[in-house]
Design a protein around this motif. Structure first.
Motif, PDB file in Angstrom:
ATOM      1  N   ILE A  34      40.106  36.332  34.039  1.00  0.00           N
ATOM      2  CA  ILE A  34      40.804  35.991  35.279  1.00  0.00           C
ATOM      3  C   ILE A  34      41.003  34.487  35.391  1.00  0.00           C
ATOM      4  CG2 ILE A  34      40.626  36.020  37.810  1.00  0.00           C
ATOM      5  CD1 ILE A  34      39.082  38.666  37.515  1.00  0.00           C
ATOM      6  N   SER A  74      46.882  37.812  37.631  1.00  0.00           N
ATOM      7  CA  SER A  74      46.326  39.082  37.153  1.00  0.00           C
ATOM      8  C   SER A  74      47.113  40.260  37.721  1.00  0.00           C
ATOM      9  CB  SER A  74      44.855  39.210  37.560  1.00  0.00           C
ATOM     10  OG  SER A  74      44.102  38.142  37.054  1.00  0.00           O
ATOM     11  N   MET A 116      47.476  37.438  42.144  1.00  0.00           N
ATOM     12  CA  MET A 116      47.529  38.734  41.475  1.00  0.00           C
ATOM     13  C   MET A 116      48.622  39.610  42.052  1.00  0.00           C
ATOM     14  SD  MET A 116      44.050  40.511  42.858  1.00  0.00           S
ATOM     15  CE  MET A 116      43.136  39.076  42.330  1.00  0.00           C
TER      16      MET A 116
END
Length: 471
Positions: free
Chosen positions: A80, A86, A114
């Motif tokens: 990460i 992500s 993300m």
């Protein structure tokens, strides 16, 4: 630098399936069993016009201390941190679980960019889970099916939006040239072109680390890289996928593959272990040098010899890393025992280098890579035809081939027809009549006179006269 994306989520939501789809190959092992992936795996992937490095990670699970789940979470955290953003994946059919909520909250507090991806959203079965995904507070979910390739157009739009928010313009980067690792080597070579002509320093050197379970393969990778790249521990069978890592060693790019442990075939019963074994053998087939790790505290077993034999059959150069050497007292006896067993079991590759090391402390590891490079150099070795034919004349004069049915076998000409491994063709009048024992004699003399220790040698007998005598 290329765009880097990590796929994260709890176990069995389809991360590895989606990883394989983005990469365009079945690199990661996929099975219905939760927790198949443990180490993080990297590869170049693409989606639409986007080219990026994609990282497949272990399933998110809670763990404390030195437990396996805690070590897996540490590897995911590193992925990460390395990623530009992500893909947080959930299973739309299973709905939102407490584990999804826990890690969504954890990641949201960490302020990691993300995209929420709802996998297995095809059909009506995933509708309820898709709507529930809004409760995670990660924005609108992108509905996809990793198995069937649905929803990728919507994911591209999400990529566009995320890259704009982060100020990234990955589409402006030039594509790297794709280089084939396949090299065809045939024909004659002059004396000046001998030995080093086959090595291309521009291509990565491919190394596979193989051995029985729990001999320290992942620990060795971490020691060479100088970081905790692979999950290690006392548990046997931690590595399931074959994980490739790229690094630079003294100006040369190395591609090293950490593989799952190979047990005896009779003991491999579960489907998942069979997939791991197949993955290991595939890595061995594509490697140029194979490092066979052996545990010095355990007897040199038949399985070790079977793995070495497999590498030799595939024509790979082999280096033996004798791990945990610092834990034994009768060191010279252990080395002598291994040398004797190799001499009797693998006579076709006499002289395999054995490097005593301690993967845990790093002792002796500095001697391993020089041994690997030397094995690679010998594997690419090319010997001029003139030297070979002088050698053939002297060798057959000293020990002629035995007569069969009262007729002589005449060895007329020899040439090296390829490298990787060194392969030689001898033209003679009666190739079928040459005994195996005499062929072994010629191979041993070749190895001894031209200094080719530990490298598989191929010797082919062909019927005919000197094909170049009129030239």
């Amino acid at each position: 630098m290329a765009l880097t994306i990590a796929i994260i989520g709890r176990p069995n939501v389809g991360k590895s399936t989606f990883f394989n789809r983005l990469v365009g190959k079945r690199l990661a092992i996929v099975d219905d069993t939760p927790g198949v992936t443990r180490d993080r795996r990297e590869a170049m992937g693409s989606l639409g016009d986007y080219k990026f490095k994609i990282i497949d990670t272990a399933g998110l699970e809670e763990g404390k201390g030195k437990s396996l789940s805690a070590r897996m979470w540490q590897q995911t955290e590193k992925a990460i941190e390395e990623a530009d953003f992500s893909l947080f994946m959930i299973d739309a059919r299973a709905g939102i679980t407490p584990l999804d909520k826990h890690f969504a909250e954890l990641l949201r507090r960490g302020n990691h960019p993300m995209i929420l991806v709802a996998n297995k959203a095809e059909g009506r079965a995933g509708e309820e889970g898709l709507y529930d995904a809004y409760s995670l507070g990660l924005g609108a979910p992108v509905a996809i099916s990793a198995e069937h390739g649905e929803g990728l157009a919507e994911l591209i739009e999400a990529f566009d939006e995320m890259c704009r928010e982060l100020g990234i313009d990955p589409l402006s980067e030039e594509e790297e040239e794709v280089v084939s690792f396949s090299v065809a080597i045939e024909g004659e070579v002059s004396e000046e072109e001998e030995a080093e002509s086959e090595i291309d320093p521009g291509l990565p050197l491919q190394i596979a680390i193989v051995g029985r379970p729990n001999v320290g393969k992942s620990t060795l990778v971490n020691q060479i890289l100088g970081e905790e790249r692979q999950i290690t521990g006392p548990e046997a069978g931690l590595t399931r996928d074959t994980i490739g890592v790229t690094f630079d060693y003294e100006g040369r790019e190395i591609r090293m593959f950490d593989t799952a442990g190979l047990r005896r075939k009779a003991k491999v019963q579960e489907k998942l272990e069979k997939l791991s074994v197949a993955d290991t053998i595939r890595a061995l087939n594509f490697a140029e040098v194979v490092i066979l790790m052996v545990d010095a505290t355990m007897p040199f077993e038949r399985q070790d010899l079977s793995i070495a034999s497999l590498a030799v059959q595939e024509g790979r150069s082999v280096v033996i890393a004798l791990n945990k050497y610092d834990l034994i007292e009768n060191r010279q006896e252990v080395l002598k025992d291994i040398a004797e067993k190799l001499e009797h079991t693998l006579p076709q590759v006499k002289g395999i280098p054995v490097v005593p090391i301690s993967a845990l402390t790093g002792r002796g590891v500095n001697k391993l890579m020089p041994a690997v490079f030397e094995a690679y150099r010998q594997w690419n070795r090319r010997i001029s035809t003139s030297k070979l034919n002088r050698w053939l004349a002297e060798t057959t004069d000293y020990h002629p081939a035995p007569s069969v049915s009262g007729r002589r076998v005449k060895m007329r000409y020899i040439t090296q027809i390829k490298t990787r491994p060194p392969t030689f063709a001898i033209f003679c009048n009666r190739p079928a009549a040459v005994p195996d024992s005499y062929q072994r004699y010629l191979m041993n003399e070749l190895r001894w006179d031209f200094e080719l220790p530990g490298v598989p040698i191929r010797l082919l007998l062909r019927r005919g006269d000197n094909p170049y005598h009129k030239k």
